[in-house]
Scaffold this motif. Structure first.
Motif, short mmCIF file in Angstrom:
data_model
loop_
_atom_site.label_atom_id
_atom_site.label_comp_id
_atom_site.label_asym_id
_atom_site.label_seq_id
_atom_site.Cartn_x
_atom_site.Cartn_y
_atom_site.Cartn_z
N GLY A 4 0.77 -1.23 0.00
CA GLY A 4 0.00 0.00 0.00
C GLY A 4 0.81 1.28 0.00
N LYS A 5 2.13 1.19 0.01
CA LYS A 5 2.98 2.38 0.02
C LYS A 5 3.73 2.51 -1.29
N SER A 6 3.86 3.75 -1.78
CA SER A 6 4.54 4.02 -3.04
C SER A 6 6.02 4.32 -2.79
N TYR A 7 6.86 3.74 -3.65
CA TYR A 7 8.30 3.98 -3.57
C TYR A 7 8.79 4.45 -4.95
N HIS A 8 9.49 5.57 -4.95
CA HIS A 8 9.99 6.14 -6.20
C HIS A 8 11.15 5.33 -6.74
N LEU A 9 11.16 5.10 -8.06
CA LEU A 9 12.26 4.42 -8.73
C LEU A 9 12.96 5.41 -9.66
N ASP A 10 14.24 5.57 -9.50
CA ASP A 10 15.01 6.45 -10.38
C ASP A 10 15.47 5.63 -11.58
N VAL A 41 24.36 -5.67 -5.14
CA VAL A 41 22.98 -5.54 -4.67
C VAL A 41 22.81 -4.23 -3.92
N GLU A 42 23.74 -3.96 -3.02
CA GLU A 42 23.66 -2.74 -2.21
C GLU A 42 23.74 -1.49 -3.06
N TYR A 43 24.67 -1.45 -4.02
CA TYR A 43 24.83 -0.28 -4.87
C TYR A 43 23.62 -0.11 -5.80
N ALA A 44 23.08 -1.23 -6.29
CA ALA A 44 21.92 -1.15 -7.17
C ALA A 44 20.72 -0.57 -6.43
N ILE A 45 20.53 -0.99 -5.20
CA ILE A 45 19.43 -0.46 -4.39
C ILE A 45 19.60 1.04 -4.19
N THR A 46 20.83 1.46 -3.91
CA THR A 46 21.10 2.90 -3.73
C THR A 46 20.83 3.68 -5.02
N LEU A 47 21.24 3.11 -6.14
CA LEU A 47 21.05 3.79 -7.42
C LEU A 47 19.57 4.02 -7.72
N PHE A 48 18.79 2.96 -7.62
CA PHE A 48 17.39 3.04 -8.05
C PHE A 48 16.44 3.60 -7.00
N ASP A 99 17.63 5.39 -3.97
CA ASP A 99 18.24 6.52 -3.27
C ASP A 99 18.12 6.34 -1.76
N GLU A 100 17.71 7.40 -1.04
CA GLU A 100 17.72 7.36 0.42
C GLU A 100 16.32 7.27 1.01
#
Length: 212
Positions: A16-22, A46-53, A55-56
């Motif tokens: 039910g929550k929206s998460y922005h994807l870059d 995995v960690e870097y990919a999560i940060t890329l797409f 963010d924070e």
């Protein structure tokens, strides 16, 4: 793939929550570099990919969330409107590795977008969605700088009868050669970056399932 009636992927809904994807084109290009970096472990990728797409953002501690993310991003990046019904087809999605490299050919890509579309890609970083970039890239004319380079790399020397023209083509192939030559079996199979990308996301999915 790009739709004329719907916005390109830029968010996912989880519980039910929206998460922005870059998914700006430069973010995806950074990921492509990341996925081919042999100096990084699977966990680091995995960690870097999560940060890329992502963010924070405040992200849930749930492996299913990351499986959803990797699946959505993978489909968005590798989807192609053509060739899907052809057995053993090599989709144009990201083109065969041997024909171009987004890093090495950056100047040719930049010049081609400027000449054909009057688009300064440096000013579009963080703005232009990957699907827009891919559609424009695939639509570059045969006269564009990038497509001329690809044509040189693709052309078979055995098809050139004239010795002078063959020599010129040989020199052009040498000049525009990619930094990392492909193995002969890879050339014959026309290995596409899409395959490597899909494999990478599957590996990531397996990693998050383990809680790694």
């Amino acid at each position: 793939m790009l739709s004329l009636t719907q916005d390109p992927l830029n968010e996912v809904i989880f519980n039910g929550k929206s998460y922005h994807l870059d998914l700006a084109f430069d973010t995806v290009l950074q990921y492509l570099q990341l996925s081919s970096d042999d100096d990084l472990s699977k966990e680091e990728k995995v960690e870097y990919a999560i940060t890329l797409f992502l963010d924070e953002q405040d992200l849930p501690n749930d492996p299913e969330f990351y499986e959803l993310i990797f699946k959505a991003v993978n489909e968005e990046i590798t989807a192609d409107p053509y060739g899907n019904n052809m057995p053993n087809s090599n989709p144009f999605g990201l083109a065969p590795i041997k024909y171009f490299d987004y890093v090495q050919d950056a100047e040719a890509i930049f010049a081609s977008f400027m000449r054909e579309y009057k688009i300064n890609l440096l000013k579009q970083r963080g703005k232009m969605h990957w699907r827009e970039f891919k559609a424009l890239f695939d639509g570059l004319s045969e006269n564009s700088y990038m497509q001329r380079i690809i044509s040189i790399r693709q052309r078979d020397l055995s098809e050139v009868d004239d010795s002078k023209m063959r020599q010129q083509l040989t020199e052009a192939k040498s000049y525009y050669a990619l930094d990392e030559p492909q193995k002969e079996e890879d050339k014959q199979e026309h290995v596409a970056q899409t395959s490597a990308l899909s494999a990478m996301f599957k590996a990531m999915q397996g990693q998050v399932k383990k809680g790694g």
